[in-house]
Design a protein around this motif. Structure first.
Motif: not given
Lengths: 217, 353, 102, 164
Positions: B224-249
């Motif tokens: 959970a601390e490394t935000n890996r599935t099954p605890f990856d709700i911070p980047e949940a691509d179906s709800e939050l697109v990609a979480g904090v990664h979203l705007e980064y390129s």
């Protein structure tokens, strides 16, 4: 309290079962087909790129009429009696060919692969092949030319057809002269002028033909 | 190695700067091939082949080429974003992920720095990444990023508790916080590892189920601390697109990615150190060659890679949990169970040691 | 010049002054809290510095730990208060919360 | 020893500079992130003072706990739509006079006082000593602190909740 422990048990056991299933799958043979090297057997009735066997084409224009998106462009020239169309002048079924086909273009950017052009063909010269990879960088590259007549040949045939038409017209005129008054002579002149006019438009631009020939299988 | 360097350069700051460099090189190589391993394992699990074009049958060059592609990309920052924080966030996250490697014992001769509070240091470093997450989420000027950041922080802070409690069991048994000392304490074969109760007499059999539970809890909460599935709700691509990664390129995104994979091995290394004997060989001193410093590196990496493999395996097996389920797992299950663990181990230490 | 007690105490004093300044001027409740944290940190620096230079052993550090614990409790409670303030007044400006004044 | 001096000045300057930014920044969120620098630099100063346990506790508790709480506070009490969160400063001139006055007085006092400096024990291990002290001499404060934390936990949860 019982529910609490049964939840723990369920969670642990379901995770283990799930991981067992995925773990088993890890050692199964992959089902991937490595597409460019390995190809699927296409079904018999697949509809892909069209091909026209010009040896059999009699230029009847039925396919172009059947096409719902007008992607087939067909031009014909009448053959002079005694002139042989193609190699033998006959289709593979023994029908006589009476028309030269200087242009037979199919635009695959437009084609919708409906196969409607295949059925009306009386000689079965247009049919679907199993070639489905013909992407191109330019839209013009998707226009495929099937006729193998060169520009000179086309011009020659056209000339011949016109001469023949003129001859026929003259014959008719003579026959008419012989039959009736001098009125008809002016009509013949008119006809000749018309024939000259039809000569005026330049022959079709067929530069693409050479390119497309290389692409054909 | 530290003594050796000190004998050459002298006991000064340069020694301490040089010491973590092998770890940094290792992290870079590991992150490259962990991405590849992730893709390969996911492919095998779903009966596919995975990357096999770039670099031979195994796709060995795939990630390097992906990296080159990312480097070439333009750096885009959103309109009205907070430029400075937006640019600083990936660096903070990556630095935090790498700082943990300072206390990972790769061998009895190589550890970045043998702090006497190594484990405590490691857990405190994880909280640095939290600030980077918040920074990235806020500075992106995007709702999804902000939610991702907030969720990530809530998750990491909650799961720090079961992590620390599960690790505390081993700390109580070993009586130290230094990472090298944990490894040394598990000397003498596979049955002296802390997952089997550590060294001790026959009475340690009581401990075995509790230690295995502690190991599982530590594994889950570090997941959970490394935000890996099954605890990856911070980047949940179906709800939050990609979480904090979203705007980064481009390269900035690559740094997030890199940090995630660096953290994966860091937590795997900590679990290996605490429960699986660290760099100890499973055969103990029966074969002295197998416990030589070079072989120790191999043992340690084997244990770490195994745990990373299990992480990947879990990711491609289990679905993502909901936010409320995540908090339920943490507060209602992991924390009480680890309290029971601590209680039992404390009783054991009082009565049997 | 060798780094001695004075250096650490000076840093502590400067942080204290800054924290005080933040508490006086800032009207945002959270910034006031930050000022308090700065002051607590300056006190911690002093305690640890005295613990090292005064030959106290780790007693000074013990006090620091208790200060940190109190800071945590204070921050948690203060955040609750700030959220309540925001719910009731739609602002976190401490000057706006003056219902008792009139 | 030169490294010790350099590191001290690096951390001291970092702490003071970021603290200045915390106090004078217009944007609240920038203040909060600058506070991160201050807390981190203070942790560095603790390391230089042989207090490694305190330094790591500082990072864990302040950075991982209090600072996150503050940033959460900022985020929860502002509209997400506007990223510029400016606040005004009041009473600037008197405040500057007052706080610089106090700072100057403090510095003057600490430079004029004759401190009773004793020789320090080098590189002692602090963790085990702290652990022992916490369960012997400081047992009562330790227990009280745990109760205070529990009360704070319950109280703040109660307080922050929306009442109906």
């Amino acid at each position: 309290m019982k529910a609490y422990f049964s939840h723990i048990y369920q969670a642990v056991s379901s995770i283990l079962i799930g991981m067992g299933i995925t773990g088993r799958h890890m050692f199964q043979k992959p089902v991937t087909i490595q597409y460019p090297e390995q190809r699927l057997q296409l079904p018999e009735r697949e509809r892909n790129r069209l091909f026209v066997d010009m040896e059999d084409c009699i230029g009847c224009d039925q396919c172009a009429k059947a096409c719902p998106v007008n992607c087939i462009e067909l031009k014909t020239i009448k053959a002079v009696p005694g002139d042989i169309v193609g190699k033998t002048g006959l289709t593979s079924q023994g029908k006589k060919k009476a028309l030269f086909v200087p242009t037979f273009t199919i635009d695959f950017a437009k084609c919708c692969y409906c196969q409607l052009c295949v059925f009306p063909c009386p000689t079965e010269c247009i049919f679907m092949t199993d070639v489905f990879e013909f992407s191109d960088f330019k839209r013009a590259g998707l226009k495929y030319e099937f006729s193998d007549m060169t520009a000179e040949q086309t011009a020659e045939k056209k000339m011949k057809a016109e001469e023949y038409a003129l001859e026929q017209a003259k014959k008719k005129e003579e026959a008419a002269k012989a039959a009736a008054s001098s009125k008809s002579s002016s009509a013949a002149e008119k006809k000749a002028a018309e024939a000259k006019k039809s000569e005026a438009p330049p022959p079709e631009d067929l530069t693409q033909t050479e390119d497309n020939k290389n692409k054909e299988v | 190695m530290e003594e050796f360097l000190k004998s050459i350069i002298g006991d000064n700051i340069i020694t301490y700067i040089i010491m973590p460099i092998p770890a940094l090189i290792f992290v870079s190589l590991f992150a490259l091939y962990a991405v590849l391993a992730e893709r390969k394992v996911s492919a095998w699990i779903s009966n596919r082949i995975g990357p096999n074009r770039a670099g031979g049958k195994m796709g060995l060059l795939q990630t390097i080429l992906d990296g080159i592609k990312l480097v070439q990309k333009e750096f885009v920052s959103p309109v009205r974003s907070d430029r400075f924080l937006f640019k600083a966030a990936p660096f903070i996250i990556f630095t935090a992920a790498f700082m943990g490697y300072a206390v990972i014992p790769f061998s009895s001769l190589y550890i970045g720095v043998d702090l006497n509070l190594g484990l405590f240091y490691f857990f405190s470093i994880t909280s640095l990444g939290v600030i980077g997450m918040l920074m990235a989420g806020w500075a992106s000027n995007n709702k999804y990023s902000l939610f991702g950041g907030i969720r990530s922080v809530a998750q990491i802070i909650s799961y720090e508790i079961p992590t620390a409690l599960a690790a505390l069991v081993v700390v109580m048994l070993a009586g130290t916080l230094s990472m090298q000392a944990f490894c040394v304490a598990q000397d003498g074969g596979i049955f002296n590892w802390f997952i089997f109760g550590g060294p001790g007499g026959l009475s340690k059999i009581i401990l075995i189920p509790f230690m295995i539970t502690a190991c599982v809890i530590l594994f889950l909460s570090t997941l959970a601390e490394t935000n890996r599935t099954p605890f990856d709700i911070p980047e949940a691509d179906s709800e939050l697109v990609a979480g904090v990664h979203l705007e980064y390129s481009g390269m900035q995104f690559a740094m997030f990615f890199f940090a995630e994979y660096a953290q994966m091995f860091a937590v795997a290394g900590v679990i290996a150190t605490l429960f699986l004997g660290g760099w100890q060989s499973p055969f103990g001193d029966l074969v002295p060659f197998l416990n030589s410093p070079v072989m120790q590196i191999i043992w340690f990496l084997a244990k770490g890679f195994f745990l990373v493999f299990v992480q990947i395996w879990m990711r491609w097996t289990l679905p993502r949990v909901r936010v409320d389920q995540l908090m339920t797992i943490c507060w209602k299950f992991l924390i009480p169970i680890s309290f029971v663990n601590i209680f039992v181990v404390a009783l054991y230490i009082i009565f049997f040691k | 010049m060798e780094i001695g007690l004075h250096h650490f105490l000076t840093v502590g004093a400067i942080l204290f002054g800054l924290g005080l300044f933040a508490m006086i001027t800032r009207r945002n409740a959270i910034l006031v809290l930050m000022g308090i944290e700065l002051i607590l940190n300056s006190a911690n620096i002093n305690l640890v510095a005295f613990s090292k230079f005064g030959g106290l052993g780790v007693d000074g550090q013990m006090i620091t730990i208790f200060v940190i614990i109190l800071a945590v409790a204070e921050a948690a409670v203060a955040l609750g208060i700030v959220l309540n303030l925001y719910n009731n007044f739609e602002t976190v400006d401490v000057d706006e919360a003056n219902l008792m004044k009139d | 020893m030169i490294y010790y001096t350099i590191l001290f000045y690096v951390f001291a300057v970092l702490a003071v500079a970021t603290a200045f930014y915390v106090v004078f920044a217009k944007n609240v969120i920038h203040s909060a992130f600058a506070l991160f620098g201050t807390l981190f630099a203070v942790a560095g100063l603790f390391v230089l003072l042989n207090a490694d346990f305190i330094a790591i506790t500082q990072i864990m508790v302040y950075v991982g706990g209090i600072l996150v709480l503050m940033i959460f506070g900022v985020m929860l009490t502002t509209k997400i739509a506007d990223i510029d969160i400016h606040t005004k400063n009041l009473n600037r001139i008197p405040a500057i006079l007052f706080s610089t006055g106090i700072t100057v007085i403090l510095i003057f006092i600490l430079f004029t006082t004759k401190w009773n400096i004793k020789p320090q024990v080098q590189n002692q291990e602090t963790v085990s000593q702290i652990g022992k002290l916490m369960l012997t001499t400081y047992l009562l404060p330790f227990e009280i602190a745990s109760i205070v934390l529990l009360v704070a936990l319950v109280g703040s949860a109660m307080y922050a909740r929306k009442t109906k």
